[in-house]
Scaffold this motif. Structure first.
Motif, PDB file in Angstrom:
ATOM      1  N   TYR A 137     -13.194 -13.305   2.522  1.00  0.00           N
ATOM      2  CA  TYR A 137     -11.814 -13.068   3.190  1.00  0.00           C
ATOM      3  C   TYR A 137     -11.170 -14.287   3.482  1.00  0.00           C
ATOM      4  CZ  TYR A 137     -12.802  -8.202   2.817  1.00  0.00           C
ATOM      5  OH  TYR A 137     -13.206  -6.712   2.535  1.00  0.00           O
ATOM      6  N   PRO A 164      -1.406 -10.519  12.283  1.00  0.00           N
ATOM      7  CA  PRO A 164      -0.543  -9.479  12.971  1.00  0.00           C
ATOM      8  C   PRO A 164      -1.342  -9.308  14.346  1.00  0.00           C
ATOM      9  CG  PRO A 164      -2.093  -8.600  11.206  1.00  0.00           C
ATOM     10  CD  PRO A 164      -2.061 -10.156  11.210  1.00  0.00           C
ATOM     11  N   TYR A 187     -17.166 -11.701   5.327  1.00  0.00           N
ATOM     12  CA  TYR A 187     -16.139 -12.352   5.968  1.00  0.00           C
ATOM     13  C   TYR A 187     -15.502 -13.777   5.646  1.00  0.00           C
ATOM     14  CZ  TYR A 187     -16.108  -9.058  10.045  1.00  0.00           C
ATOM     15  OH  TYR A 187     -15.954  -8.185  10.551  1.00  0.00           O
ATOM     16  N   VAL A 207      -3.557   5.045   4.268  1.00  0.00           N
ATOM     17  CA  VAL A 207      -3.529   4.263   3.117  1.00  0.00           C
ATOM     18  C   VAL A 207      -4.560   4.467   2.226  1.00  0.00           C
ATOM     19  CG1 VAL A 207      -3.714   1.703   2.503  1.00  0.00           C
ATOM     20  CG2 VAL A 207      -1.884   2.107   3.919  1.00  0.00           C
ATOM     21  N   THR A 261     -13.770  -3.887   5.257  1.00  0.00           N
ATOM     22  CA  THR A 261     -12.527  -4.781   5.498  1.00  0.00           C
ATOM     23  C   THR A 261     -12.495  -5.924   6.514  1.00  0.00           C
ATOM     24  OG1 THR A 261     -11.198  -3.290   6.806  1.00  0.00           O
ATOM     25  CG2 THR A 261     -11.208  -2.780   4.570  1.00  0.00           C
ATOM     26  N   GLY A 262     -13.400  -5.689   7.444  1.00  0.00           N
ATOM     27  CA  GLY A 262     -13.439  -6.444   8.537  1.00  0.00           C
ATOM     28  C   GLY A 262     -12.425  -6.462   9.697  1.00  0.00           C
ATOM     29  N   SER A 310      -7.650  -2.014  10.887  1.00  0.00           N
ATOM     30  CA  SER A 310      -6.322  -1.829  10.505  1.00  0.00           C
ATOM     31  C   SER A 310      -5.875  -2.906   9.826  1.00  0.00           C
ATOM     32  CB  SER A 310      -5.391  -1.309  11.725  1.00  0.00           C
ATOM     33  OG  SER A 310      -4.137  -1.001  11.076  1.00  0.00           O
ATOM     34  N   LEU A 311      -5.891  -2.913   8.669  1.00  0.00           N
ATOM     35  CA  LEU A 311      -5.511  -3.973   7.386  1.00  0.00           C
ATOM     36  C   LEU A 311      -4.864  -3.243   6.082  1.00  0.00           C
ATOM     37  CD1 LEU A 311      -7.778  -7.094   7.109  1.00  0.00           C
ATOM     38  CD2 LEU A 311      -5.266  -7.010   7.958  1.00  0.00           C
ATOM     39  N   ALA A 312      -3.604  -2.890   6.220  1.00  0.00           N
ATOM     40  CA  ALA A 312      -3.207  -1.810   5.050  1.00  0.00           C
ATOM     41  C   ALA A 312      -3.463  -2.449   3.603  1.00  0.00           C
ATOM     42  CB  ALA A 312      -1.711  -1.601   5.293  1.00  0.00           C
ATOM     43  N   VAL A 313      -3.239  -3.654   3.501  1.00  0.00           N
ATOM     44  CA  VAL A 313      -3.167  -4.122   2.056  1.00  0.00           C
ATOM     45  C   VAL A 313      -4.771  -4.362   1.790  1.00  0.00           C
ATOM     46  CG1 VAL A 313      -2.973  -5.967   0.647  1.00  0.00           C
ATOM     47  CG2 VAL A 313      -1.006  -5.190   2.060  1.00  0.00           C
ATOM     48  N   LYS A 314      -5.485  -4.779   2.638  1.00  0.00           N
ATOM     49  CA  LYS A 314      -7.003  -4.815   2.293  1.00  0.00           C
ATOM     50  C   LYS A 314      -7.575  -3.594   2.093  1.00  0.00           C
ATOM     51  CE  LYS A 314      -8.762  -8.770   2.625  1.00  0.00           C
ATOM     52  NZ  LYS A 314      -8.499  -9.832   3.226  1.00  0.00           N
ATOM     53  N   ASP A 334      -0.985   7.232  13.863  1.00  0.00           N
ATOM     54  CA  ASP A 334      -1.481   6.241  12.536  1.00  0.00           C
ATOM     55  C   ASP A 334      -2.324   7.525  11.725  1.00  0.00           C
ATOM     56  OD1 ASP A 334      -3.877   7.045  14.422  1.00  0.00           O
ATOM     57  OD2 ASP A 334      -4.534   4.774  14.382  1.00  0.00           O
ATOM     58  N   ALA A 354     -14.415  -0.397   8.310  1.00  0.00           N
ATOM     59  CA  ALA A 354     -13.717  -1.648   9.006  1.00  0.00           C
ATOM     60  C   ALA A 354     -14.924  -2.524   9.147  1.00  0.00           C
ATOM     61  CB  ALA A 354     -13.039  -1.052  10.102  1.00  0.00           C
ATOM     62  N   LYS A 355     -15.587  -2.271  10.199  1.00  0.00           N
ATOM     63  CA  LYS A 355     -16.510  -3.352  11.086  1.00  0.00           C
ATOM     64  C   LYS A 355     -17.914  -2.668  10.908  1.00  0.00           C
ATOM     65  CE  LYS A 355     -13.360  -5.342  13.855  1.00  0.00           C
ATOM     66  NZ  LYS A 355     -12.912  -6.189  14.882  1.00  0.00           N
ATOM     67  N   PRO A 362      -1.246   2.162  16.909  1.00  0.00           N
ATOM     68  CA  PRO A 362      -0.257   3.068  17.035  1.00  0.00           C
ATOM     69  C   PRO A 362      -0.715   4.520  16.934  1.00  0.00           C
ATOM     70  CG  PRO A 362      -0.066   2.292  14.864  1.00  0.00           C
ATOM     71  CD  PRO A 362      -1.149   1.534  15.525  1.00  0.00           C
ATOM     72  N   PRO A 417       0.861  -1.178  -0.037  1.00  0.00           N
ATOM     73  CA  PRO A 417       0.057   0.084   0.163  1.00  0.00           C
ATOM     74  C   PRO A 417       0.818   1.343   0.157  1.00  0.00           C
ATOM     75  CG  PRO A 417      -0.330  -1.250   2.114  1.00  0.00           C
ATOM     76  CD  PRO A 417       0.664  -2.027   1.227  1.00  0.00           C
TER      77      PRO A 417
END
Lengths: 307, 373
Positions: A275, B3, A272, B235, B202-203, B206-210, B50, B171-172, B47, A216
């Motif tokens: 994913y 992670p 979910y 991101v 994204t679920g 914090s999930l940078a790539v997703k 962020d 996120a959720k 963090p 990213p």
């Protein structure tokens, strides 16, 4: 041409996602493959990847050159590899335990040194627009291919050739398959394994630099979603074959793009579940390719998990 | 996911290695024991820097740190699991903290609720939670009406969108996130009722790539103004701007990431809120168990409008902002139905920003393309 591509857009998104997301998987799994073909397992590559991401971003930011960042990440990764290799050369040291220790160590010091670099914006790695022939913006976006991805593909081919035909590759395989045979040939296994682990670490570091410098494309403590750990599994999945590593990495990248792509075309229920697709896929393929008669085809003989 | 594995938790790592003298290497701030005075603990789920949710709270904590007679202890990257219980107990028992700010939504139930009766002398101030009658009285919950900020984001987005399609990386599907998505769309629909908003979950916080993949998928779907509700919007902002979309910020000011593309943003303004609460405790007063505030109360603020914002957008933004500041503003007005067709509000009905019903929102309004599960 905006908008309604229907199901085609899912395919385009998966291809684009595979290209964008697979590069770290590819580099780390090629690195781990080199290490494992020499007879050692380095589970610490997740830490190396995170440290590489941090070091690459920091150096790119300070020097203004993304490529210097990649170089720094490779160097840092190689140092982690040497550390792992040297410690594991001490008799009766368990390479798996050292790997886990180095993973935590790498992440810890990456977070510590990385604090000042979370906020600044570092230069990105360049990409090549392979989608120039299309006037569909989605296709153009999907085919923005980063140079490192191409380097990774070339590297996989080179490693495959090396392991089959080149002297250095054959030496690596002998050391990995039988320490006794290597000694009988007059080879010294320990330094060769250290070098293989260092090379593996360098590749993992480059994989990390791709994360922070291209996609990213920023450094923070959550930059890795476990790519370094999954890549270790990918090597087993790819049966220690570099070309298969390419397919494994692309598969994981593409499967990761499935969830967002489906939601964007209106398939919104049960994300979910989507994913979890890559992991379900891995389980399925491992079960399908396993055999009761031959265990771990392609595994190097000296690997501690197969001995 | 890997992670957030508890073995990678920073405090555990510290505990495990402290005996080896490695604490210095890891560079964690020494947690000073209180010498009299008041010790205040802040716990963040990610963090501290962020560009987002945690940074906003940490800026509040920094303001508290500057107060006389107050010691601040902080811990970041604490998962919404039993980890937060350990963090809180160690702040109470080892650091002597008597006022805690566990700032992540998922800390509340069950962790804060279970721990509070065990330490009746400690005040737990939880962000985003919903304190109700019957819960321990040493728990306070506070939050801001940031949905109004997303409504204002939506107004600017509605003016600036060419494709009439705007995007939201979420996120959720919890009530605060759903309220933000709905407010963003309704703001845009106040400009043009034909606008739709695509949401991608994204679920994870914090999930940078997703998050990058989700942003790309939105751009592919033709969304030309994108905002988000994830912990660190960096991101999403960088990826969306890279794809040529306009961006509306969230949590903190992200102007510096893409000044040409940044329209405005809904930001927290915790510094004033936190110093106020700590001052109340220092003065021997009690903080209310249920505290909420909006733009007018200084709980939230808007980023300065970007250079790309048109005059028409600017005018409607300022006018609506003035209405919100005056109080009693409702983003959700009848007739209104969910995107699955269930009616929410009849004609003439409205849910004003302070309505408690908004905090248990479990639907997306018509015009939002997405699903809560």
């Amino acid at each position: 041409m905006e908008g309604d591509l229907g199901l085609w857009s899912i395919l385009i998104a998966i291809i684009g996602g595979a290209i964008r997301v697979s590069t770290p998987f590819l580099f780390v799994s090629l690195g781990e493959l080199l290490t494992e073909r020499s007879g050692r397992i380095n589970l610490g590559l997740e830490g190396t990847l995170v440290f590489g991401a941090m070091a690459g971003y920091a150096v790119a930011y300070l020097s203004g050159s993304a490529w210097l960042g990649v170089g720094a990440a490779a160097l840092a990764g190689a140092l982690f590899g040497v550390l792992h290799g040297v410690i594991c050369s001490i008799p009766r040291v368990n390479d798996i335990a050292i790997g886990i220790a180095l993973m935590l160590f790498g992440m810890g010091i990456a977070f510590y040194f990385g604090k000042p670099y979370v906020q600044p914006v570092a230069p990105d790695l360049p990409s090549i627009p392979f989608g120039w022939w299309s006037d569909v913006p989605q296709v153009q976006a999907a085919l923005q291919v980063n140079v490192l991805f191409l380097v990774g593909l070339a590297l996989a081919v080179v490693v495959a050739w090396m392991l089959r035909s080149a002297r250095v590759g054959l030496v690596l395989r002998v050391v990995g398959d039988s320490t006794d045979a290597a000694r009988a040939m007059g080879l010294r296994p320990a330094p060769i394994r250290v070098m293989a682990t260092a090379a593996g670490g360098a590749l993992a570091g480059i994989g990390g630099a791709y994360l922070s410098l291209y996609y990213p494309g920023s450094w923070n403590e959550g930059i890795s979603s476990g790519q370094g750990l999954m890549a270790v599994a990918l090597v087993i999945f790819a049966r220690w074959n570099p070309i298969a590593c390419i397919w494994a990495a692309l598969l994981f990248g593409g499967a990761g793009a499935l969830g967002p792509a489906l939601q964007s075309v209106g398939v919104t229920e049960g994300y979910y579940l989507f994913y979890a697709a890559p992991y379900v896929l891995t389980l399925g393929l491992l079960i399908a390719t396993s055999s009761p008669t031959r265990a771990m085809a392609g595994a190097p003989g000296e690997l501690s998990i197969t001995k | 996911m890997l992670p957030t594995s508890p073995i990678l938790n920073r405090r555990r790592l510290l505990t495990g290695t402290a005996a080896l003298g490695a604490a210095a290497t890891l560079g964690l701030p020494r947690m000073a024991r209180a010498q009299g005075g008041l010790t205040v603990g802040f716990i963040y789920v990610g963090p501290r820097d962020d560009f987002g949710y945690n940074q906003a709270h940490a800026e509040g904590a920094a303001a508290v740190k500057a107060m006389a007679g107050v010691t601040v202890v902080e811990e970041e990257n604490v998962a919404e699991t039993v980890d937060v219980v350990q963090s809180m107990e160690s702040m109470i028992n080892l650091d002597g903290a008597t006022l805690l700010f566990p700032t992540s939504f998922g800390y509340f139930n069950p962790h804060v609720l279970e721990l509070a009766p065990k330490y009746p002398d400690v005040r737990f101030q939880h962000a985003a939670g919903l304190w109700t009658e019957g819960m321990p009285t040493n728990i306070g919950s506070y939050f801001g009406y940031i949905g109004m900020g997303q409504y204002l984001n939506g107004i600017v987005a509605g003016h600036m969108s060419q494709t009439k399609k705007i995007g939201f990386v979420a996120a959720k599907p919890i009530p605060q996130v759903l309220l933000n998505i709905n407010s963003f769309l309704l703001g845009a629909r106040a400009v043009d009722p034909s606008i739709t908003c695509q949401v991608i979950f994204t679920g994870e916080w914090s999930l940078a790539v997703k998050e990058a993949e989700a942003t790309n998928a939105l751009a592919d779907a033709g969304c030309d103004v994108i905002t988000c509700h994830v912990d660190g919007p960096k991101v999403v902002m960088e990826t969306a701007a890279g794809r040529g979309a306009f961006i509306c910020g969230y949590h903190a000011d992200q102007t510096s990431l893409a000044p040409d593309k940044y329209l405005t943003g809904a930001e927290w303004n915790w510094a004033g809120v936190y110093t106020g609460m700590v001052q109340t405790v220092l003065d021997g007063g009690t903080i209310g168990n249920f505290v909420r505030g909006g733009l007018a109360d200084g709980f939230i603020k808007m980023s300065p409008l970007g250079s790309a914002v048109s005059d028409a957008a600017r005018a409607q933004f300022e006018a609506t902002k003035a209405e919100i500041m005056a109080g009693g503003f409702a983003a959700l007005k009848g007739p209104l139905a969910t995107n699955t067709g269930t009616p929410i509000l009849g004609a003439g009905e409205a849910l004003v920003e302070t309505d408690i019903a908004l905090e248990s929102m479990d639907y997306l309004v018509e015009g939002v393309i997405g699903s809560t599960s």
